[in-house]
Scaffold this active site. Structure first.
Site, PDB file in Angstrom:
ATOM      1  N   SER A  76       4.534   6.875   2.468  1.00  0.00           N
ATOM      2  CA  SER A  76       5.206   5.623   2.836  1.00  0.00           C
ATOM      3  C   SER A  76       4.622   4.475   2.034  1.00  0.00           C
ATOM      4  O   SER A  76       3.396   4.374   1.889  1.00  0.00           O
ATOM      5  CB  SER A  76       4.982   5.309   4.322  1.00  0.00           C
ATOM      6  N   HIS A 135       0.702   5.017   1.494  1.00  0.00           N
ATOM      7  CA  HIS A 135      -0.069   5.791   2.463  1.00  0.00           C
ATOM      8  C   HIS A 135       0.503   7.205   2.533  1.00  0.00           C
ATOM      9  O   HIS A 135       1.721   7.374   2.652  1.00  0.00           O
ATOM     10  CB  HIS A 135       0.005   5.117   3.841  1.00  0.00           C
ATOM     11  N   ASP A 174      -2.496   0.322   8.305  1.00  0.00           N
ATOM     12  CA  ASP A 174      -1.329   1.185   8.079  1.00  0.00           C
ATOM     13  C   ASP A 174      -0.195   0.890   9.063  1.00  0.00           C
ATOM     14  O   ASP A 174       0.637   1.758   9.348  1.00  0.00           O
ATOM     15  CB  ASP A 174      -1.716   2.677   8.156  1.00  0.00           C
ATOM     16  N   ASN A 211       0.852  -1.190   0.000  1.00  0.00           N
ATOM     17  CA  ASN A 211       0.000   0.000   0.000  1.00  0.00           C
ATOM     18  C   ASN A 211       0.882   1.233   0.000  1.00  0.00           C
ATOM     19  O   ASN A 211       2.007   1.201   0.516  1.00  0.00           O
ATOM     20  CB  ASN A 211      -0.868   0.002   1.267  1.00  0.00           C
TER      21      ASN A 211
HETATM   22  N1  NHR Z   1      -6.426  -3.045   5.287  1.00  0.00           N
HETATM   23  C1  NHR Z   1      -5.638  -3.568   6.235  1.00  0.00           C
HETATM   24  N2  NHR Z   1      -6.085  -4.638   6.880  1.00  0.00           N
HETATM   25  N3  NHR Z   1      -4.428  -3.060   6.537  1.00  0.00           N
HETATM   26  C2  NHR Z   1      -4.006  -1.964   5.923  1.00  0.00           C
HETATM   27  O1  NHR Z   1      -2.817  -1.466   6.241  1.00  0.00           O
HETATM   28  C3  NHR Z   1      -4.803  -1.335   4.936  1.00  0.00           C
HETATM   29  C4  NHR Z   1      -6.033  -1.933   4.650  1.00  0.00           C
HETATM   30  C5  NHR Z   1      -6.882  -1.355   3.697  1.00  0.00           C
HETATM   31  C6  NHR Z   1      -6.540  -0.187   3.085  1.00  0.00           C
HETATM   32  C7  NHR Z   1      -5.064   1.783   2.820  1.00  0.00           C
HETATM   33  C8  NHR Z   1      -5.230   2.829   3.949  1.00  0.00           C
HETATM   34  C9  NHR Z   1      -4.439   4.098   3.693  1.00  0.00           C
HETATM   35  O2  NHR Z   1      -3.417   4.068   3.025  1.00  0.00           O
HETATM   36  C10 NHR Z   1      -5.342   0.442   3.390  1.00  0.00           C
HETATM   37  C11 NHR Z   1      -4.453  -0.156   4.293  1.00  0.00           C
HETATM   38  C12 NHR Z   1      -9.016   3.166   4.082  1.00  0.00           C
HETATM   39  C13 NHR Z   1      -9.224   3.524   5.399  1.00  0.00           C
HETATM   40  C14 NHR Z   1     -10.628   3.721   5.949  1.00  0.00           C
HETATM   41  O3  NHR Z   1     -10.795   4.121   7.094  1.00  0.00           O
HETATM   42  C15 NHR Z   1      -8.132   3.682   6.214  1.00  0.00           C
HETATM   43  C16 NHR Z   1      -6.851   3.449   5.722  1.00  0.00           C
HETATM   44  C17 NHR Z   1      -6.640   3.074   4.399  1.00  0.00           C
HETATM   45  C18 NHR Z   1      -7.741   2.934   3.581  1.00  0.00           C
HETATM   46  N4  NHR Z   1     -11.703   3.409   5.178  1.00  0.00           N
HETATM   47  C19 NHR Z   1     -13.100   3.463   5.593  1.00  0.00           C
HETATM   48  C20 NHR Z   1     -13.640   2.029   5.864  1.00  0.00           C
HETATM   49  O4  NHR Z   1     -14.546   1.925   6.695  1.00  0.00           O
HETATM   50  C21 NHR Z   1     -13.982   4.023   4.507  1.00  0.00           C
HETATM   51  C22 NHR Z   1     -13.592   5.387   4.100  1.00  0.00           C
HETATM   52  C23 NHR Z   1     -14.253   5.794   2.793  1.00  0.00           C
HETATM   53  O5  NHR Z   1     -14.872   4.944   2.116  1.00  0.00           O
HETATM   54  O6  NHR Z   1     -14.087   6.958   2.440  1.00  0.00           O
HETATM   55  O7  NHR Z   1     -13.183   1.069   5.232  1.00  0.00           O
HETATM   56  O8  NHR Z   1      -4.827   5.165   4.224  1.00  0.00           O
HETATM   57  C1  GAR Z   2      -2.811   8.997  -2.725  1.00  0.00           C
HETATM   58  O1  GAR Z   2      -2.347  10.167  -2.089  1.00  0.00           O
HETATM   59  C2  GAR Z   2      -2.676   7.812  -1.791  1.00  0.00           C
HETATM   60  O2  GAR Z   2      -1.514   7.861  -1.013  1.00  0.00           O
HETATM   61  C3  GAR Z   2      -3.879   8.009  -0.931  1.00  0.00           C
HETATM   62  O3  GAR Z   2      -4.899   8.450  -1.771  1.00  0.00           O
HETATM   63  C4  GAR Z   2      -4.324   9.080  -2.925  1.00  0.00           C
HETATM   64  C5  GAR Z   2      -4.775   8.322  -4.134  1.00  0.00           C
HETATM   65  O4  GAR Z   2      -4.430   9.016  -5.291  1.00  0.00           O
HETATM   66  N1  GAR Z   2      -4.282   6.786  -0.309  1.00  0.00           N
HETATM   67  C6  GAR Z   2      -5.051   6.765   0.754  1.00  0.00           C
HETATM   68  O5  GAR Z   2      -5.383   7.756   1.351  1.00  0.00           O
HETATM   69  C7  GAR Z   2      -5.492   5.392   1.176  1.00  0.00           C
HETATM   70  N2  GAR Z   2      -6.405   5.491   2.242  1.00  0.00           N
HETATM   71  P1  GAR Z   2      -4.568   8.311  -6.714  1.00  0.00           P
HETATM   72  O6  GAR Z   2      -5.937   7.628  -6.757  1.00  0.00           O
HETATM   73  O7  GAR Z   2      -4.505   9.455  -7.679  1.00  0.00           O
HETATM   74  O8  GAR Z   2      -3.456   7.339  -6.867  1.00  0.00           O
END
Ligand code: NHR
Ligand code: GAR
Length: 225
Positions: A143, A116, A152, A114
């Site tokens: 990262s 982040h 994360d 991923n």
């Molecule tokens: N899943 C796991 N188990 N571990 C990780 O490290 C993950 C993952 C899924 C996605 C990306 C992450 C980021 O880079 C990622 C890493 C979504 C949320 C979130 O709260 C948080 C972190 C990341 C992606 N999503 C809400 C949910 O309930 C919905 C938010 C929305 O739809 O706008 O899933 O930041």
């Molecule tokens: C990027 O900044 C990525 O790091 C972030 O969303 C953007 C996606 O841009 N990811 C998250 O926040 C995951 N929760 P993109 O769709 O243009 O690649």
């Protein structure tokens, strides 16, 4: 020990939105700089611009809308089945906005990464740019990490840090970070495709060495240190 592949690494990319990180991968593939084959792009949202980018590049673009499922388990079972149909050696989360359950993450452990938008372990979760501005940190960034069940919280492979300017707003800061995401994500995917990276008991192994801290991409020189 790295071992040269003869066929491009099969990859599936998961997105939810703009797909600019997906585009950075596609651009490097088309330039011959990245030896991977993106076999499918899967979005949980039908309106993701990244789907158009995939189609433009001749990559199957598939929507699996989580809202169409009554529960998370059923959605993720379908998602795993869909991903596995393409037999990827690497699953790339590129702006994928759904938290994945442990069962799914463990199914791809060591072959799911991923990007982040923060200097992990700072600002796990959502709204990282707003939180960085609120805390008035001097530096922010992005990262790339192996995905583990802890959100994360998986071992970080590579980071890039950028300055935060006094007059930044969320959009300006996000754009400054995103530009460097497009450099570091293809780099890490390339390392993985060359067999240089693996997940070892909660740590990253790079070129046969277990890292005690993330690698840093120097945004000034382009060097990895
Ligand atoms: N899943 C796991 N188990 N571990 C990780 O490290 C993950 C993952 C899924 C996605 C990306 C992450 C980021 O880079 C990622 C890493 C979504 C949320 C979130 O709260 C948080 C972190 C990341 C992606 N999503 C809400 C949910 O309930 C919905 C938010 C929305 O739809 O706008 O899933 O930041
Ligand atoms: C990027 O900044 C990525 O790091 C972030 O969303 C953007 C996606 O841009 N990811 C998250 O926040 C995951 N929760 P993109 O769709 O243009 O690649």
């Amino acid at each position: 020990m790295s071992h040269k592949r003869h066929t491009p690494l099969p990859v599936v990319v998961l997105i939810s939105g703009g797909g600019s990180n997906l585009q950075a991968l596609i651009d490097d593939i088309e330039d011959g700089a990245l030896k991977i084959e993106i076999r499918a792009v899967i979005s949980n949202r039908g309106d993701a611009l990244g789907l158009k980018r995939a189609e433009q590049a001749g990559i199957p673009a598939i929507v699996l809308d989580n809202h169409a499922f009554s529960d998370r388990d059923a959605y993720e079972a379908r998602l795993r089945a869909l991903i596995d149909r393409f037999a990827p050696d690497l699953v790339v989360l590129a702006g994928f906005m759904r938290i994945l359950e442990a069962r799914t993450v463990n199914h791809y452990l060591g072959r799911m990464i991923n990007i982040h938008p923060s200097l992990l372990p700072k600002f796990q979760g959502l709204h990282t740019h707003a939180r960085a501005l609120e805390e008035r940190v001097e530096r922010h960034g992005a990262s790339v990490h192996f995905v583990t069940p802890e959100l994360d919280g998986g071992p970080v492979i590579l980071q890039v840090s950028v300055p935060v300017h006094p007059d930044d707003d969320v959009d300006r800061l996000a754009a400054r970070v995103l530009r460097w995401e497009h450099r570091i994500y293809p780099l890490v995917v390339g390392w993985f495709s060359e067999g240089r990276l693996s997940l070892k008991a909660e740590a990253v192994e790079f070129d046969g060495r277990v890292l005690d801290a993330p690698l840093q991409f120097d945004a000034v020189t382009g060097a990895v240190v």
